[in-house]
Design an enzyme around this catalytic site. Structure first.
Site, short mmCIF file in Angstrom:
data_model
loop_
_atom_site.label_atom_id
_atom_site.label_comp_id
_atom_site.label_asym_id
_atom_site.label_seq_id
_atom_site.Cartn_x
_atom_site.Cartn_y
_atom_site.Cartn_z
NE ARG A 1 37.32 23.88 34.78
CZ ARG A 1 37.68 22.68 35.20
NH1 ARG A 1 37.89 22.48 36.50
NH2 ARG A 1 37.81 21.67 34.36
N GLY A 2 39.89 27.19 37.72
CA GLY A 2 41.35 27.33 37.78
C GLY A 2 42.05 27.11 36.45
CD GLU A 3 41.74 21.90 34.39
OE1 GLU A 3 41.22 21.87 33.24
OE2 GLU A 3 41.83 20.91 35.11
CG ASP A 4 38.38 27.87 31.98
OD1 ASP A 4 38.95 26.90 31.46
OD2 ASP A 4 37.14 27.99 32.04
CB THR A 5 40.89 32.66 34.63
OG1 THR A 5 40.27 32.24 35.85
CG2 THR A 5 39.88 32.68 33.51
NE ARG A 6 45.12 27.23 39.83
CZ ARG A 6 44.65 26.14 39.21
NH1 ARG A 6 45.17 25.78 38.04
NH2 ARG A 6 43.68 25.44 39.72
N GLY B 1 39.21 18.31 46.27
CA GLY B 1 38.86 16.91 46.14
C GLY B 1 37.61 16.82 45.31
CD GLU C 1 34.49 27.89 44.71
OE1 GLU C 1 35.55 27.48 45.18
OE2 GLU C 1 34.42 28.74 43.78
#
Length: 536
Positions: free
Chosen positions: A27-32, A60, A94
């Site tokens: 989850r990009g917003e969590d751990t990017r 998208g 995914e």
């Protein structure tokens, strides 16, 4: 914080077209910009080809075909479960795809529980799926089932502790796994391998719980090792541990069996272990104790003595249920003595495959250049389907003119290329004096003669022809056709004649014993023909 020793039968299939070592799902917003970013950089620094979707693709509302393809083409998927992982439909799609690849192509899957407990995935995450009100129930059900399945897999849990050390340990394990699961380099131009793999697949019957030993035997240069590598790559993903012990004969002569035992243990045990193996007997004990419960794929390549099998794979009960041991050898008797019943004798390439292999090496395409058809057919006829000869001569003739081809063809009728000669001569050197003499006489004079006729000639001498001829057959140097005539491959025959020539290259008189035998054999042949004429 704990990193378990995770062992699974699901591991990356070596025959699948992999473009990436690792696929990172997160989850990009969590751990990017925190944990996953640091993990990605550490993997890249280690030389591990890692796919991180936010660096390659624009997201998208729907997961893209390109991203699904990236998952399929990754050897390992690492899923970073964080607090808001299940709020992303992208991440959930995914996850579904990754678990599908785990089942269909043996992709290895590793989970990281980042600031969440494993139980959260099974309970809270599944409940939160219903928050996706704009999604149909079918999608929600797929996601719930995927989360429940993932919750039952082993993984790493980071709650408190040194994050840097945690990442380093993950990277080291990934590196170790990828090192063990790297596909073997099979051949520059793997022609005709599919049919060999099909036969071996039937002999191996991977998936059954019995332990099987399968032998691959045949003349030197016929492609035994190439076939073993291709089979290894095709089935390695279905085993817990794998090991390809190359050049057993040479390694035994140079370094001894203890070295081979250490290599076997090192590659099949899941952790980096420093087992002390000081003797062959100790090595046998350790192999039996440590591997008797593991499903192992073991290849013993180029075995020439039964002792090697006895010390490396002495009995089927040394290995766990479902294990497979593949043995390549030039000597069929080694397999007989060790009780290897399932075996595959490799035959020469068909004319079509031989032409393709030669063309690929000589012209870098599967057919000959215009104007070279007659020349390349001459080489194909000379090679008689022996891959070693086709590869060596094809590479030598690459880029050469027609006159140079013609000169090479004339030369190869008289003598062998040095590389071909040295490989084939290994089989000759392993013979005793009696067998060597019989081989050379067949190569020089008796090819095509009836076995009984030649045996009778030698029975009047000091030779022991019955056992001598049998040994030559077992080592693929001689064969007997349907008319009981002694035959041998043309290139093997040329190798034998070259050996005789090299005994006294400048003094033919020193090779007179072969000349006398030839005169004697012609004399006997004439007598036999006269007797046959007067038979009623």
């Amino acid at each position: 914080m704990a990193i378990p020793n995770v062992s699974s039968s699901s591991s990356p299939s070596s025959s699948h077209p992999w473009n990436h070592d690792v696929f990172l799902s997160f989850r990009g917003e969590d751990t990017r910009n925190t944990f996953t970013g640091h993990l990605y950089n550490a993997l890249i620094m280690k030389g591990i080809n890692t796919f991180r979707d936010d660096l390659y693709l624009q997201k998208g509302d729907e997961i893209s075909p390109a991203l699904l393809e990236a998952i399929e083409q990754s050897k390992i998927s690492i899923i970073v479960f964080s607090k808001d992982y299940c709020t992303s439909t992208w991440c959930l799609d995914e996850l579904v795809k990754i678990l599908e690849c785990r089942k269909s192509i043996g992709q290895m899957v590793r989970l990281i529980f980042y600031d969440v407990n494993p139980s959260d995935v099974r309970k809270q995450f599944v409940k939160r799926i219903d928050m996706h009100e704009n999604k149909v129930n079918k999608d929600k059900q797929r996601w719930k089932e995927a989360l429940e399945e993932a919750a039952n897999l082993c993984g790493w849990h980071l709650d408190k502790g040194n994050e840097s050390d945690f990442i380093q340990r993950i990277v080291e394990e990934m590196s170790s796994i990828l090192m063990k699961r790297t596909s073997l380099d099979v051949a520059k131009n793997p022609v005709g391998l599919d049919s060999h793999i099909k036969v071996m697949s039937e002999l191996l019957s991977v998936g059954n719980d019995d332990v099987r030993m399968v032998g691959i035997h045949g003349i030197g240069g016929i492609g035994k090792t190439t076939i073993a590598k291709a089979v290894y790559n095709s089935f390695a993903h279905q085993f817990q541990s794998c090991c390809f012990l190359a050049e057993v004969r040479e390694t035994t002569n140079r370094s001894g069996l203890v070295k081979l035992q250490k290599t076997l243990l090192s590659e099949t045990l899941s952790m980096n272990t420093k087992l002390k193996v000081r003797s062959v007997d100790r090595g046998i004990t350790v192999i039996k104790e440590r591997l008797c419960h593991k499903k192992v794929l073991l290849v013993l390549d180029d075995v020439n003595k039964v002792e090697q099998l006895e010390k490396l794979a002495g009995d089927k009960n040394w290995f766990g249920p479902g294990s497979r041991i593949i043995i390549t050898t030039r000597d069929q008797h080694v397999l007989d003595t060790h009780g290897v019943e399932r075996r595959y004798k490799v035959q020469e390439l068909s004319a079509a495959d031989a032409l393709q292999l030669l063309s690929l090496n000589a012209f870098h395409k599967s057919y000959p250049e215009e104007g070279y058809e007659e020349l390349i057919n001459s080489v194909v006829q000379y090679a008689k389907g022996l891959p070693l000869v086709l590869v060596v001569l094809g590479s030598f003739l690459c880029g050469r003119s027609k006159p140079q081809w013609e000169s090479t063809i004339r030369k190869m009728q008289r003598s062998l290329d040095k590389d071909i000669y040295e490989i084939l001569k290994i089989s000759f050197d392993a013979l005793d004096d009696n067998e060597k003499a019989i081989f050379l006489y067949i190569a020089c004079f008796f090819k095509g003669e009836e076995r009984d006729f030649v045996t009778k000639i030698w029975e009047a001498s000091d030779f022991d022809p019955v056992i001598g001829i049998q040994v030559l057959i077992e080592r693929s140097l001689v064969n007997v056709d349907q008319h009981e005539r002694l035959q041998m491959h043309d290139v093997i025959q040329l190798m034998g004649r070259n050996i005789v020539h090299q005994e006294s290259p400048d003094e033919p008189g020193e090779r007179s014993r072969y000349g006398l035998m030839r005169i004697f054999s012609v004399f006997l042949r004439k007598i036999r023909e006269l007797i046959m004429q007067f038979k009623p």
